[in-house]
Design a protein around this motif. Structure first.
Motif, short mmCIF file in Angstrom:
data_model
loop_
_atom_site.label_atom_id
_atom_site.label_comp_id
_atom_site.label_asym_id
_atom_site.label_seq_id
_atom_site.Cartn_x
_atom_site.Cartn_y
_atom_site.Cartn_z
N TYR A 304 0.83 -1.20 0.00
CA TYR A 304 0.00 0.00 0.00
C TYR A 304 0.86 1.26 0.00
N GLN A 305 0.21 2.35 -0.41
CA GLN A 305 0.85 3.66 -0.38
C GLN A 305 0.00 4.59 0.47
N LEU A 306 0.64 5.18 1.48
CA LEU A 306 -0.02 6.17 2.35
C LEU A 306 0.37 7.56 1.84
N THR A 307 -0.63 8.41 1.57
CA THR A 307 -0.39 9.75 1.04
C THR A 307 -1.09 10.79 1.93
N VAL A 308 -0.35 11.86 2.25
CA VAL A 308 -0.90 12.95 3.06
C VAL A 308 -0.69 14.26 2.32
N ASP A 309 -1.77 15.01 2.12
CA ASP A 309 -1.75 16.31 1.45
C ASP A 309 -1.97 17.38 2.52
N LEU A 310 -0.99 18.27 2.73
CA LEU A 310 -1.09 19.17 3.89
C LEU A 310 -0.38 20.50 3.66
N ASP A 311 -0.73 21.46 4.55
CA ASP A 311 -0.07 22.76 4.65
C ASP A 311 0.44 22.90 6.08
N ALA A 312 1.45 23.74 6.25
CA ALA A 312 1.95 24.03 7.60
C ALA A 312 2.25 25.52 7.71
N ASP A 313 2.05 26.05 8.90
CA ASP A 313 2.30 27.47 9.16
C ASP A 313 3.11 27.60 10.45
N ASN A 314 4.39 27.92 10.28
CA ASN A 314 5.31 28.11 11.42
C ASN A 314 5.26 26.91 12.36
N LEU A 315 5.29 25.73 11.78
CA LEU A 315 5.19 24.50 12.56
C LEU A 315 6.53 24.15 13.21
N LYS A 316 6.52 23.99 14.53
CA LYS A 316 7.73 23.62 15.28
C LYS A 316 7.45 22.31 16.02
N THR A 317 8.29 21.29 15.71
CA THR A 317 8.07 19.95 16.27
C THR A 317 9.39 19.43 16.85
N ARG A 387 -5.50 18.29 4.20
CA ARG A 387 -6.63 18.27 3.28
C ARG A 387 -7.09 16.86 2.95
N ASP A 388 -6.13 15.92 2.98
CA ASP A 388 -6.48 14.56 2.57
C ASP A 388 -5.45 13.57 3.13
N ILE A 389 -5.95 12.45 3.62
CA ILE A 389 -5.10 11.31 3.96
C ILE A 389 -5.70 10.12 3.24
N SER A 390 -4.92 9.48 2.39
CA SER A 390 -5.46 8.37 1.62
C SER A 390 -4.54 7.17 1.66
N ILE A 391 -5.15 5.99 1.46
CA ILE A 391 -4.40 4.75 1.34
C ILE A 391 -4.84 4.07 0.06
N ARG A 392 -3.87 3.72 -0.78
CA ARG A 392 -4.18 3.05 -2.04
C ARG A 392 -3.25 1.86 -2.23
N LYS A 393 -3.69 0.92 -3.04
CA LYS A 393 -2.82 -0.19 -3.39
C LYS A 393 -1.62 0.37 -4.16
N SER A 394 -0.44 -0.07 -3.79
CA SER A 394 0.77 0.43 -4.44
C SER A 394 1.11 -0.43 -5.66
N PRO A 395 1.53 0.20 -6.76
CA PRO A 395 1.94 -0.58 -7.93
C PRO A 395 3.10 -1.49 -7.56
N SER A 396 3.09 -2.67 -8.09
CA SER A 396 4.19 -3.63 -7.80
C SER A 396 5.49 -3.14 -8.39
#
Length: 396
Positions: A304-317, A387-396
């Motif tokens: 599988y492939q996990l994909t996250v689409d996001l923005d960050a603003d002055n993020l400190k971790t 905006r989005d977190i998705s899981i899809r089958k990953s190409p072999s």
């Protein structure tokens, strides 16, 4: 009425609650005192007043109060304890006078259960639970037995489709035991034949019970088959991946909860392209361990492939921030995707993971940090918008 008669009646009424036997001696026509004396006599296991004496009192009182249902119910109980077949007739007459009279109702319920008459038994249970809700725990175990009878399941399903006030309590009762939760699952599926008959809270409770008892296949199947058409359109390997649907509180949907130092919310903002819904995570300058974003996943073996689409603003971790997928049974991490600090827009993060076999179907997606000991040296700050977190089958 003479003054003496009034005085005797007053005394009789006084003793009615504290000493029914004395009240009856003062006023043989005191029906309430008669019921008190009979109930006490029938409830004794030792030194019981003779049935003959109880029946005599009952017949005398009935002559003066022929429509007093409790009195007739106790008379029927006296006959029942003697093994007299006339008790059934007395109970039926009693219920014609008062369908909720407890003695007659419970004895005729017992007869219906013994005879295997599921329709009659369920009808009486419905009355009992409506009138005497405090008796629910005592009589609820009868229902699974009734539903196991040849015609009992359809009769019970028909009754539940009427949404009686005790329906939720009954389904919750089934959800408490691994031996009966399968019946709750079957009922929930059959109740979805008409979406008007379903209750999302009841379904969520049964799904949670199935998960608790590790019946993962059934839990996921019940979730899927009780989704409405709109929900089905938003389901892939991960449900509501773009957060457009309002959160339902059901397992396999997003669970969001604030944690110390972090606020999590689903928000809709106006953009040049139109309204956009996203998951917003705001940090408040404190150390953070947990983020409070989770969803149960049910995945077959595969890559599988996990994909996250996001923005960050002055993020400190200072101790990292990540999206993680964990196998629940046996517990192990199968994927970890790090989220970088800073400020950025339209960042796409991806990672692949493999489930080599079906030993781990039940997983949980969540967010966390690597912070172990809370210290204000490690303050999390800024804002993250997913905006989005998705899981899809990953190409072999």
């Amino acid at each position: 009425m003479t003054l003496c008669a009034i005085a005797l009646t007053g005394l009789s009424n006084y003793f009615q609650s504290v000493d029914p036997q004395r009240a009856l001696a003062l006023n043989p026509l005191n029906v309430e005192a008669s019921t008190g004396v009979m109930a006490a006599a029938l409830g004794e296991t030792e030194n019981r007043t003779s049935f003959e004496e109880v029946d005599k009192k009952a017949r005398r009182a009935i002559r003066y109060a022929p429509i007093h249902a409790q009195l007739r119910g106790l008379y029927g109980e006296s006959l029942f304890q003697q093994g007299d077949g006339a008790a059934e007739h007395v109970f039926n007459v009693t219920l014609e006078l008062a369908p909720t009279e407890t003695t007659a109702l419970q004895r005729t319920l017992q007869t219906a259960v013994t005879d295997g008459d599921s329709a009659a038994a369920l009808a009486k249970l419905d009355i009992l639970f409506r009138r005497w809700p405090g008796q629910f725990a005592s009589f609820a175990p009868i229902i699974p037995y009734l539903l196991s009878l040849p015609d009992g399941y359809q009769v019970g399903l028909s009754e539940l489709r009427k949404s009686p006030p005790w329906r939720g309590r009954f389904l919750a009762y089934l959800n408490r035991d691994p031996g009966t939760v399968d019946l709750a699952y079957r009922l929930q599926l059959d109740l979805t034949g008409n979406l008007q008959e379903t209750n999302p809270g009841e379904i969520a409770s049964t799904v949670s019970a199935l998960l608790r008892f590790k019946k993962y296949d059934l839990a996921h199947r019940l979730f899927l088959l009780t989704l409405n058409e709109t929900d089905r359109e938003n389901y892939g390997y991960l449900f509501n991946s773009n957060f457009e649907l309002a959160l339902s509180g059901r397992p396999f949907d997003w669970s969001l909860r604030d944690q110390p130092g972090v606020r999590v919310s689903r928000e809709t903002k106006s953009t040049a392209q139109g309204d956009e819904t996203a998951l917003t995570i705001r940090f408040h300058g404190k150390p953070v361990k947990q983020i409070g974003v989770t969803q149960y996943l049910y995945l077959p073996a595969g890559k599988y492939q996990l994909t996250v689409d996001l923005d960050a603003d002055n993020l400190k971790t200072p101790k990292g921030l990540f999206v993680q997928i964990t196998c629940l049974d046996p517990r192990r991490v199968v994927s970890k995707l790090d989220i970088p600090p800073g400020s950025y827009r339209d960042r796409i993060l991806q990672s692949t993971f493999v489930l080599p076999d079906s030993s781990c179907k039940m997983l949980q997606l969540g967010m966390g940090t690597d912070l172990i000991a809370e210290s204000f040296r490690y303050r999390y700050m800024g804002e993250l918008s997913i905006r989005d977190i998705s899981i899809r089958k990953s190409p072999s």
